[in-house]
Scaffold this motif. Structure first.
Motif, mmCIF file in Angstrom:
data_model
loop_
_atom_site.group_PDB
_atom_site.id
_atom_site.type_symbol
_atom_site.label_atom_id
_atom_site.label_comp_id
_atom_site.label_asym_id
_atom_site.label_seq_id
_atom_site.Cartn_x
_atom_site.Cartn_y
_atom_site.Cartn_z
ATOM 1 N N ALA A 173 0.839 -1.197 0.000
ATOM 2 C CA ALA A 173 0.000 0.000 0.000
ATOM 3 C C ALA A 173 0.869 1.239 0.000
ATOM 4 C CB ALA A 173 -0.915 -0.005 1.217
ATOM 5 N N SER A 174 0.325 2.317 -0.480
ATOM 6 C CA SER A 174 1.056 3.576 -0.574
ATOM 7 C C SER A 174 1.420 4.070 0.826
ATOM 8 C CB SER A 174 0.200 4.615 -1.294
ATOM 9 O OG SER A 174 0.866 5.863 -1.324
ATOM 10 N N GLY A 175 2.708 4.342 1.027
ATOM 11 C CA GLY A 175 3.186 4.831 2.301
ATOM 12 C C GLY A 175 3.481 3.756 3.318
ATOM 13 N N ALA A 176 3.187 2.457 3.035
ATOM 14 C CA ALA A 176 3.440 1.369 3.978
ATOM 15 C C ALA A 176 4.895 0.939 3.923
ATOM 16 C CB ALA A 176 2.523 0.179 3.693
ATOM 17 N N ALA A 177 5.371 0.343 4.998
ATOM 18 C CA ALA A 177 6.749 -0.145 5.060
ATOM 19 C C ALA A 177 6.910 -1.366 4.178
ATOM 20 C CB ALA A 177 7.124 -0.460 6.506
ATOM 21 N N GLN A 184 4.581 -8.783 5.866
ATOM 22 C CA GLN A 184 3.219 -8.642 6.378
ATOM 23 C C GLN A 184 2.413 -7.653 5.541
ATOM 24 O OE1 GLN A 184 1.740 -10.423 8.642
ATOM 25 N NE2 GLN A 184 -0.182 -9.253 8.532
ATOM 26 N N ASN A 185 3.029 -6.536 5.158
ATOM 27 C CA ASN A 185 2.310 -5.548 4.350
ATOM 28 C C ASN A 185 2.022 -6.076 2.951
ATOM 29 O OD1 ASN A 185 2.167 -3.639 6.410
ATOM 30 N ND2 ASN A 185 4.145 -2.715 5.842
ATOM 31 N N ILE A 186 2.934 -6.910 2.402
ATOM 32 C CA ILE A 186 2.659 -7.531 1.096
ATOM 33 C C ILE A 186 1.493 -8.501 1.208
ATOM 34 C CG2 ILE A 186 3.614 -9.154 -0.591
ATOM 35 C CD1 ILE A 186 6.302 -7.790 -0.294
ATOM 36 N N LYS A 187 1.439 -9.247 2.318
ATOM 37 C CA LYS A 187 0.322 -10.181 2.520
ATOM 38 C C LYS A 187 -0.997 -9.432 2.630
ATOM 39 C CE LYS A 187 -1.374 -13.751 5.661
ATOM 40 N NZ LYS A 187 -1.111 -14.528 6.889
ATOM 41 N N GLU A 188 -1.027 -8.345 3.404
ATOM 42 C CA GLU A 188 -2.259 -7.565 3.536
ATOM 43 C C GLU A 188 -2.666 -6.942 2.194
ATOM 44 O OE1 GLU A 188 -1.764 -4.684 6.576
ATOM 45 O OE2 GLU A 188 -1.778 -6.132 8.225
ATOM 46 N N PHE A 189 -1.681 -6.615 1.349
ATOM 47 C CA PHE A 189 -1.985 -5.985 0.060
ATOM 48 C C PHE A 189 -2.580 -6.982 -0.930
ATOM 49 C CE2 PHE A 189 -0.781 -4.523 -4.207
ATOM 50 C CZ PHE A 189 -1.287 -3.233 -4.169
ATOM 51 N N LEU A 190 -2.113 -8.239 -0.893
ATOM 52 C CA LEU A 190 -2.542 -9.213 -1.895
ATOM 53 C C LEU A 190 -3.673 -10.126 -1.410
ATOM 54 C CD1 LEU A 190 0.959 -10.278 -3.264
ATOM 55 C CD2 LEU A 190 -0.642 -8.625 -4.239
ATOM 56 N N VAL A 191 -3.598 -10.562 -0.140
ATOM 57 C CA VAL A 191 -4.583 -11.514 0.390
ATOM 58 C C VAL A 191 -5.686 -10.730 1.090
ATOM 59 C CG1 VAL A 191 -4.968 -13.473 1.904
ATOM 60 C CG2 VAL A 191 -2.805 -13.260 0.656
ATOM 61 N N LEU A 192 -6.896 -10.796 0.539
ATOM 62 C CA LEU A 192 -8.038 -10.070 1.104
ATOM 63 C C LEU A 192 -8.878 -11.006 1.956
ATOM 64 C CD1 LEU A 192 -9.121 -7.960 -2.008
ATOM 65 C CD2 LEU A 192 -7.566 -7.327 -0.147
ATOM 66 N N ALA A 193 -9.358 -10.502 3.102
ATOM 67 C CA ALA A 193 -10.190 -11.315 3.993
ATOM 68 C C ALA A 193 -11.551 -11.597 3.381
ATOM 69 C CB ALA A 193 -10.354 -10.607 5.338
ATOM 70 N N THR A 194 -12.011 -10.713 2.494
ATOM 71 C CA THR A 194 -13.337 -10.892 1.878
ATOM 72 C C THR A 194 -13.301 -11.838 0.686
ATOM 73 O OG1 THR A 194 -12.949 -8.907 0.539
ATOM 74 C CG2 THR A 194 -14.117 -8.624 2.644
ATOM 75 N N ALA A 195 -12.095 -12.159 0.192
ATOM 76 C CA ALA A 195 -11.981 -13.032 -0.981
ATOM 77 C C ALA A 195 -11.848 -14.481 -0.548
ATOM 78 C CB ALA A 195 -10.791 -12.625 -1.831
ATOM 79 N N SER A 196 -12.145 -15.385 -1.471
ATOM 80 C CA SER A 196 -12.017 -16.812 -1.185
ATOM 81 C C SER A 196 -10.557 -17.235 -1.267
ATOM 82 C CB SER A 196 -12.847 -17.619 -2.181
ATOM 83 O OG SER A 196 -12.344 -17.434 -3.498
ATOM 84 N N LEU A 197 -10.293 -18.433 -0.782
ATOM 85 C CA LEU A 197 -8.926 -18.949 -0.786
ATOM 86 C C LEU A 197 -8.407 -19.133 -2.210
ATOM 87 C CD1 LEU A 197 -6.520 -20.082 0.813
ATOM 88 C CD2 LEU A 197 -7.661 -22.318 0.759
ATOM 89 N N MET A 198 -9.252 -19.605 -3.099
ATOM 90 C CA MET A 198 -8.825 -19.807 -4.484
ATOM 91 C C MET A 198 -8.527 -18.487 -5.178
ATOM 92 S SD MET A 198 -8.633 -22.989 -4.823
ATOM 93 C CE MET A 198 -8.320 -22.986 -6.593
#
Length: 301
Positions: free
Chosen positions: A217-221, A225-239
């Motif tokens: 995300a813009s401005g994130a370190a 962990q930040n790459i995981k939060e950017f790519l893996v969404l809690a609202t999306a399915s595992l696939m």
């Protein structure tokens, strides 16, 4: 032989009168109750019938005074009986029915009074007497202690409510931060995809370090962990998340990234080396993230 009789002598009138008067007096004494009682008891004659006097166990002592009512002794007796009842035993057997005590250290199940020495028992009686004589003051002290205990309980309950409220507010703050972070990530992903379109569409244009897209995300370190939060969404399915991570693995493969991006980069050798190191680091984090998603898939199945 004929019976002999005394010859009657004629008596004078005076003797007849005296004999008659004496006879009447004798008749009067025999018919009078008072005279009769005096005849029985006054002349020392023993009566034919005697009254029964039962035997006595104790001789009555002169000057004997009946025992007075001792309120203190009665109160101590009631206190001892109450304590015996609290122990669940009969007062008589709690004192005399002792068969050597139990086998556990010689301590029996009777009241502790049975094991007090004279000094301890004296102190115990003195304390009980003090409590009786100062019942009002003791009741006031107990009420004061109960009030202090109630206030302490209320204080602890207030502190507990404050902690719960703080935890709730902290949870709400985290939720708000998560929402803001998700919104920020959503906007950053849109810009991220636009940068990739620009880099892939450019064939001869020179790009700078600000044109290189990175999956954060813009401005994130710059971290895993930040790459995981950017790519893996809690609202999306595992696939869907696995598809996104797989796509990024292909983008940041060191050989492909150097051919598609770094060859267009114009900068110093030091900057190119720094970008190469950063690319290898992102590629390694993406491989770890892919393995983590595969493990989640195996555990769920």
């Amino acid at each position: 032989m004929p019976k002999l009789r005394y010859k009657d002598h004629p008596e004078s009138e005076d003797k007849k009168y005296k004999r008659k008067k004496k006879k009447h007096k004798k008749r009067d004494r025999s018919s009078s109750p008072t005279r009769h009682h005096r005849h029985r008891h006054g002349h020392g004659r023993q009566s034919k019938y005697q009254y029964y006097d039962p035997p006595k166990l104790y001789e009555e002592e002169s000057g004997w005074v009946p025992p007075q009512h001792d309120e203190e002794a009665e109160w101590r007796e009631r206190l001892f009986s109450a304590m015996a009842e609290d122990e669940g035993q009969d007062p008589f057997y709690s004192q005399y029915d002792d068969y050597g005590g139990s086998s556990s250290g010689g301590v029996t199940s009777r009241s502790n009074i049975d094991f007090m020495n004279d000094e301890e028992y004296r102190e115990y009686i003195a304390s009980q007497m003090y409590r009786k004589k100062n019942a009002e003051a003791i009741a006031w002290e107990e009420a004061k202690a109960a009030e202090a205990k109630r206030k302490e309980k209320e204080r602890k309950e207030a502190q507990e409510r404050a902690r719960e409220e703080e935890a709730r507010m902290q949870k709400e703050r985290e939720r708000q931060e998560t929402i803001l972070r998700q919104l920020k990530i959503h906007d950053s992903r849109s810009k991220y995809e636009e940068l990739w379109k620009y880099v892939e569409a450019t064939t001869t244009t020179v790009i700078t370090k600000n044109d290189i897209p990175w999956p954060i995300a813009s401005g994130a370190a710059f971290s895993r962990q930040n790459i995981k939060e950017f790519l893996v969404l809690a609202t999306a399915s595992l696939m869907d998340n696995k598809k996104v991570v797989r796509k990024e693995q292909l983008r940041y493969h060191p050989d492909k990234f150097i051919h598609r991006v770094l060859r267009k980069f114009e900068g110093t050798e030091k900057e190119k080396k720094r970008l190469t190191t950063k690319t290898n680091e992102v590629s390694g984090w993406l491989n770890e993230l892919w393995q983590e998603l595969n493990n989640d898939n195996n555990s769920s199945s």
